[in-house]
Design an enzyme around this catalytic site. Structure first.
Site, short mmCIF file in Angstrom:
data_model
loop_
_atom_site.label_atom_id
_atom_site.label_comp_id
_atom_site.label_asym_id
_atom_site.label_seq_id
_atom_site.Cartn_x
_atom_site.Cartn_y
_atom_site.Cartn_z
N ASP A 119 0.82 -1.22 0.00
CA ASP A 119 0.00 0.00 0.00
C ASP A 119 0.85 1.27 0.00
O ASP A 119 0.47 2.29 0.58
CB ASP A 119 -0.95 0.04 1.22
CG ASP A 119 -1.80 -1.20 1.31
OD1 ASP A 119 -2.25 -1.67 0.25
OD2 ASP A 119 -1.98 -1.72 2.43
N LYS A 165 2.09 2.28 -5.03
CA LYS A 165 2.74 1.80 -6.27
C LYS A 165 1.89 2.10 -7.50
O LYS A 165 2.40 2.45 -8.55
CB LYS A 165 2.94 0.28 -6.21
CG LYS A 165 4.02 -0.16 -5.27
CD LYS A 165 4.12 -1.67 -5.21
CE LYS A 165 2.92 -2.33 -4.58
NZ LYS A 165 2.71 -2.03 -3.15
N GLY A 182 -4.16 -4.17 -4.16
CA GLY A 182 -5.18 -3.17 -4.44
C GLY A 182 -4.50 -1.84 -4.72
O GLY A 182 -3.94 -1.23 -3.83
N HIS A 183 -4.49 -1.47 -5.97
CA HIS A 183 -3.87 -0.20 -6.34
C HIS A 183 -4.95 0.82 -6.65
O HIS A 183 -5.82 0.54 -7.47
CB HIS A 183 -2.98 -0.38 -7.58
CG HIS A 183 -1.83 -1.31 -7.35
ND1 HIS A 183 -1.10 -1.85 -8.38
CD2 HIS A 183 -1.30 -1.79 -6.21
CE1 HIS A 183 -0.15 -2.62 -7.86
NE2 HIS A 183 -0.26 -2.60 -6.56
N GLN A 200 2.09 -5.74 -3.32
CA GLN A 200 2.51 -5.88 -1.91
C GLN A 200 3.84 -5.14 -1.67
O GLN A 200 4.22 -4.32 -2.47
CB GLN A 200 2.63 -7.36 -1.51
CG GLN A 200 1.32 -8.12 -1.43
CD GLN A 200 0.86 -8.69 -2.74
OE1 GLN A 200 1.62 -9.25 -3.49
NE2 GLN A 200 -0.41 -8.54 -3.04
P1 IMP Z 1 -2.51 -12.64 1.92
O1 IMP Z 1 -1.58 -12.13 0.88
O2 IMP Z 1 -3.95 -12.35 1.63
O3 IMP Z 1 -2.24 -14.08 2.23
O4 IMP Z 1 -2.21 -11.85 3.30
C1 IMP Z 1 -0.99 -12.02 4.01
C2 IMP Z 1 -0.57 -10.69 4.62
O5 IMP Z 1 -0.17 -9.80 3.59
C3 IMP Z 1 -1.66 -9.96 5.41
O6 IMP Z 1 -1.06 -9.24 6.46
C4 IMP Z 1 -2.21 -8.98 4.37
O7 IMP Z 1 -2.83 -7.87 4.98
C5 IMP Z 1 -0.95 -8.60 3.65
N1 IMP Z 1 -1.16 -8.15 2.27
C6 IMP Z 1 -1.37 -8.91 1.18
N2 IMP Z 1 -1.50 -8.15 0.09
C7 IMP Z 1 -1.36 -6.89 0.48
C8 IMP Z 1 -1.36 -5.64 -0.21
O8 IMP Z 1 -1.52 -5.55 -1.42
N3 IMP Z 1 -1.18 -4.53 0.57
C9 IMP Z 1 -0.97 -4.60 1.90
N4 IMP Z 1 -0.94 -5.75 2.58
C10 IMP Z 1 -1.14 -6.87 1.88
#
Ligand code: IMP
Length: 423
Positions: A13, A16, A40-41, A223
């Site tokens: 977040d 990007k 989520g962009h 991420q």
């Molecule tokens: P998952 O990727 O849904 O398995 O989540 C694993 C961890 O990564 C959690 O803490 C999510 O909140 C975090 N996470 C996954 N994708 C994002 C992103 O795009 N932005 C921020 N945190 C993310």
């Protein structure tokens, strides 16, 4: 022409999407190389807000946009995202290509994740519950279904029956959930395939052809580095590598083609989900910053945890990704502060360090060491050149450069495309 990769330098977040949107104006091809709709962009064009989850941000400029082999894809989500963008006037279908090697996220992945997070209770990872982890688990266990599997209906059905039998056994025994039926799953996949049949291909051929032909290729990270399974705050991480090194495998190109690695970082820090966050700030200040910075997840709507800029974190990212430069976003969110704490090091067991420990026990024992920077108490959203910024804002940026040992190339001072400064 050497390609550029944009990665997150914190816990995701970082903005990007905004940076990729700027760079994609010059790009011929934009490629996602990992992750799924956990990303989520958010990009604003005028008053129109676009929320991107799977589709590369380059699509907003009608650039050829690829979903690479390193991704995990929920086709129902892809259809919804495509529909929303199409309704907003973006020609998605013509510009989208999907790797035949990318893995499918299926309903049992989401079910498994929800059950496991519930079982973990207070120890939950705080995932996005999009099925990302279980889909990558199946990939590693060699039972995943890939986009290419959709091509042959009989074989698809056979594979699906085999994996659903296994999932029903597992999910039934472990979590006591009722069995999943194959037929509706199979029919939904066949329907998605009829729609995307011509979009599914070997995307690696397209990227390599573009690179060899001197085209401008942009790799879109998702991420952030601190969510990397190897280098992040494991186990509070995601399940694919968001780092620059992952581009080669995820997109199917040799690393020699990556010419420039651009990191993104907020002028402060945010994190969603559980896990260590050394510079997390008290809720009274976080609440205002959250409102001002729009710090609610683009994917899940969850309120993000907020902290001060942590140079130890971004310094680690600069090293791990080989950052050539850093784009700092949300600088304007700090406008109102009299003073801004900047974390320059940690104190761990009486010793001072500027390296983020890999061991979570050690992280827990660390206390951030802050330097207090004077605030600028001025609206900077109209600045378009570095010299337009108040001196204290300039000092803040220069101090970050020193601490993380990477030059700042871009500053973002508002949500609109033009609210950016090139250094
Ligand atoms: P998952 O990727 O849904 O398995 O989540 C694993 C961890 O990564 C959690 O803490 C999510 O909140 C975090 N996470 C996954 N994708 C994002 C992103 O795009 N932005 C921020 N945190 C993310």
């Amino acid at each position: 022409m050497p390609a550029t990769v944009v990665v997150g330098s914190q816990w995701g977040d970082e903005g990007k999407g905004r940076v990729i949107d700027l760079l994609s104006a010059e790009a011929d091809l934009v490629v996602r190389f990992g992750g799924g709709n956990n990303a989520g962009h958010t990009v604003w064009v005028g008053e129109q807000r676009y929320a991107m989850h799977l589709i590369p941000t380059g699509i907003l400029r009608h650039k050829l946009s690829l979903l690479g082999a390193g991704m995990v894809i929920d086709l129902a989500v892809l259809r919804e995202e495509e529909q929303a963008l199409t309704e907003a006037g973006i020609a998605v279908f013509e510009h989208l290509r999907i790797s035949e090697n990318a893995h499918l996220i299926l309903p049992y992945h989401k079910l498994q994740e929800a059950e496991e997070e519930a079982r973990l209770g207070a120890k939950a990872i705080g995932t996005t519950r999009r099925g990302i982890g279980p889909a990558y688990e199946d990939k590693a266990a060699r039972r995943g279904l890939r986009m290419g599997d959709l091509r042959e209906a009989a074989r698809l059905r056979e594979k699906l029956e085999c994996v659903v039998e296994y999932k029903n056994f597992l999910l039934g025994r472990v979590y006591g959930v009722p069995p999943i039926e194959v037929t509706p799953l199979y029919e939904a996949l066949c329907e998605h395939y009829r729609y995307y049949a011509t979009s599914i291909c070997d995307t690696s051929l397209l990227v390599n052809e573009a690179l060899r032909g001197g085209k401008n290729v942009l790799f879109e990270g998702a991420q952030g580095t601190m969510l990397d399974p190897d280098w992040g705050t494991y186990p509070y991480v995601t399940s694919s590598s968001p780092m620059s090194g992952a581009v080669a495998c995820g997109a199917g190109v040799g690393p020699k083609y990556i010419g420039r690695v651009l990191g993104t970082a907020k002028a402060y820090t945010s994190r969603v989900g559980a896990g260590p966050f050394p510079t997390e700030m008290p809720e009274e200040i976080a609440a205002t910053m959250r409102e001002q910075g729009g710090e609610f997840g683009t994917t899940t709507g969850r309120a993000r945890r907020i902290g001060w800029f942590d140079a130890v974190v971004v310094r680690k990212s600069a090293r791990l990704n080989g950052l050539d430069a850093l784009a700092i976003t949300h600088l304007d969110v700090l406008d109102r502060f009299e003073e801004i704490p900047l974390c320059v090091a940690y104190e761990c067991g009486g010793e001072r360090t500027t390296e983020f420990p890999n061991d979570l026990g050690q992280v827990a024992a660390c206390r951030p060491v802050y330097e207090t920077m004077p605030g600028w108490k001025e609206d900077i959203s109209g600045a378009r050149a570095f010299d337009d910024l108040p001196k204290n804002a300039q000092r803040y940026v220069r101090r970050i450069e020193e601490l993380v040992e990477a030059p700042v190339s871009h500053l973002l001072v508002g949500r609109q495309r033009e609210q950016s400064i090139l250094l």
